[in-house]
Design a protein around this motif. Structure first.
Motif, PDB file in Angstrom:
ATOM      1  N   TYR A  22       0.826  -1.213   0.000  1.00 39.38           N
ATOM      2  CA  TYR A  22       0.000   0.000   0.000  1.00 39.38           C
ATOM      3  C   TYR A  22       0.864   1.268   0.000  1.00 39.38           C
ATOM      4  O   TYR A  22       0.518   2.247  -0.662  1.00 39.38           O
ATOM      5  N   ALA A  23       1.997   1.231   0.703  1.00 31.12           N
ATOM      6  CA  ALA A  23       2.883   2.414   0.707  1.00 31.12           C
ATOM      7  C   ALA A  23       3.366   2.695  -0.723  1.00 31.12           C
ATOM      8  O   ALA A  23       3.403   3.852  -1.164  1.00 31.12           O
TER       9      ALA A  23
ATOM     10  N   VAL B  80       0.480   4.151  -2.774  1.00 29.74           N
ATOM     11  CA  VAL B  80       0.244   5.573  -2.483  1.00 29.74           C
ATOM     12  C   VAL B  80       1.275   6.434  -3.237  1.00 29.74           C
ATOM     13  O   VAL B  80       0.932   7.496  -3.788  1.00 29.74           O
ATOM     14  N   LYS B  81       2.520   5.941  -3.314  1.00 27.73           N
ATOM     15  CA  LYS B  81       3.549   6.669  -4.083  1.00 27.73           C
ATOM     16  C   LYS B  81       3.136   6.751  -5.551  1.00 27.73           C
ATOM     17  O   LYS B  81       3.238   7.808  -6.182  1.00 27.73           O
TER      18      LYS B  81
ATOM     19  N   TYR C  52       0.183   6.588  -6.740  1.00 26.55           N
ATOM     20  CA  TYR C  52      -0.986   7.472  -6.810  1.00 26.55           C
ATOM     21  C   TYR C  52      -0.535   8.926  -7.025  1.00 26.55           C
ATOM     22  O   TYR C  52      -1.058   9.638  -7.887  1.00 26.55           O
ATOM     23  N   HIS C  53       0.485   9.336  -6.266  1.00 27.17           N
ATOM     24  CA  HIS C  53       0.981  10.707  -6.399  1.00 27.17           C
ATOM     25  C   HIS C  53       1.777  10.888  -7.694  1.00 27.17           C
ATOM     26  O   HIS C  53       1.552  11.847  -8.437  1.00 27.17           O
TER      27      HIS C  53
ATOM     28  N   ASN D  12      -3.489   2.831   6.097  1.00 26.92           N
ATOM     29  CA  ASN D  12      -2.456   2.458   5.117  1.00 26.92           C
ATOM     30  C   ASN D  12      -2.787   2.861   3.689  1.00 26.92           C
ATOM     31  O   ASN D  12      -1.882   3.003   2.871  1.00 26.92           O
ATOM     32  N   LEU D  13      -4.067   3.008   3.375  1.00 26.12           N
ATOM     33  CA  LEU D  13      -4.414   3.322   1.980  1.00 26.12           C
ATOM     34  C   LEU D  13      -5.508   4.376   1.810  1.00 26.12           C
ATOM     35  O   LEU D  13      -5.264   5.410   1.179  1.00 26.12           O
TER      36      LEU D  13
ATOM     37  N   ASP E 254      -6.977   6.715   3.456  1.00 24.96           N
ATOM     38  CA  ASP E 254      -6.810   8.123   3.843  1.00 24.96           C
ATOM     39  C   ASP E 254      -5.813   8.859   2.946  1.00 24.96           C
ATOM     40  O   ASP E 254      -5.699  10.081   3.039  1.00 24.96           O
ATOM     41  N   HIS E 255      -5.100   8.126   2.101  1.00 23.52           N
ATOM     42  CA  HIS E 255      -4.027   8.750   1.306  1.00 23.52           C
ATOM     43  C   HIS E 255      -4.330   8.848  -0.178  1.00 23.52           C
ATOM     44  O   HIS E 255      -3.479   9.307  -0.949  1.00 23.52           O
ATOM     45  N   VAL E 256      -5.484   8.337  -0.597  1.00 23.46           N
ATOM     46  CA  VAL E 256      -5.855   8.407  -2.023  1.00 23.46           C
ATOM     47  C   VAL E 256      -7.265   8.982  -2.132  1.00 23.46           C
ATOM     48  O   VAL E 256      -7.965   9.109  -1.121  1.00 23.46           O
TER      49      VAL E 256
END
Ligand code: F6R
Length: 245
Positions: free
Chosen positions: A44-45, A48-49, A51-52, A87-88, A90-92
């Motif tokens: 997931y980390a 998220v990378k 995703y950005h 882990n996921l 909240d960040h996408v």
């Protein structure tokens, strides 16, 4: 079943995150079956990378998770709902209303009915992510005499309770029951990726990739019946199980 051997665990996580990112790009309204546990944190980390870096769009992505502990509030940091948010989600830019983790509180039978319906709502998942337990479990389908096809309540194996104890300060509070997707529902996903690393997984992975049997004594072996299953292990684990490709 396809087996991919990577240089190390970090590469395994990158590879699987890459596959998920590609699905999100190929099918913006894809449904993803997701897993928790230590193995998935770095996946997931990496996602998220991506995703950005690649401006992925999760706004129409739907998800359904494999399992949740019974008796666990969703706000409890040890719950799988909390894990997924933290882990996921909240960040996408995913709409949390499109994400489903079975509720650990409330009436278990009602939740199981809801869980079973959610797995197939608007079609089975396009993709399913899996870790594997010491017992060979996928989701929380533990080794035993028989396997459940559908979502159900599972008594956790002592090996699972021991493995999960690392997250609990009070060892008496480690959950002993969980709700999990059944193996039939897991195999209903279009494409399944299982990721494993570490010496504790040797026996489970041996049964999955080195032996010819499908057996409830190693639930992961049902993946041999799936048309598009990929197992990702690192070189160190491949050596331990004696896999040479
Ligand atoms: C988690 C799950 C479990 C874990 C497995 C491996 O949602 O369904 O099957 O994937 O127990 O856990 P870790 O990665 O912590 O070794």
């Amino acid at each position: 079943m396809k087996v991919i051997v990577t240089e190390n665990f970090a590469e395994s996580c990158k590879l699987v995150a890459r596959r998920i990112a590609d699905i999100v790009k190929e099918k913006p309204n894809a449904k993803l079956g997701l897993a928790t546990g230590g193995t998935c944190e770095d996946i997931y980390a990496n996602l998220v990378k991506l995703y950005h870096n690649e401006k992925l769009d999760f706004s129409d992505i739907h998800t359904v998770n494999l399992d949740e502990y019974i008796g666990m509030e969703p706000t409890n940091p040890l719950s799988y709902r909390y894990y997924m948010n933290h882990n996921l989600f909240d960040h996408v830019n995913i709409d949390k209303a499109n994400t489903y983790v079975a509720g650990g509180m409330g009436n278990v039978e009602d939740t199981i009915d809801e869980f079973r319906a959610k797995i197939y709502e608007d079609g089975a998942p396009d993709f399913q992510l899996l870790g594997i337990g010491v017992s060979g479990h996928i989701g929380f389908n533990e080794a035993g005499e028989q396997l459940h096809s559908l979502a159900h309540v599972e008594q956790l194996d002592t090996t699972t309770i021991e493995a999960n104890a690392r997250y609990f300060e009070d060892k008496n509070k480690v959950p002993t029951t969980a709700m999990t997707m059944g193996v039939g529902e897991i195999c209903a996903a279009n494409e399944v990726w299982l990721v494993a690393s570490g010496a504790s997984k040797v026996n489970a992975i041996k049964g999955l990739i080195m032996e010819p049997y499908v057996t409830p004594h190693n639930p992961s072996t049902v993946l041999k019946l799936h048309q598009d299953a990929t197992v990702v292990i690192d070189k160190a684990l491949a050596e331990l199980v004696g896999y040479k490709g």
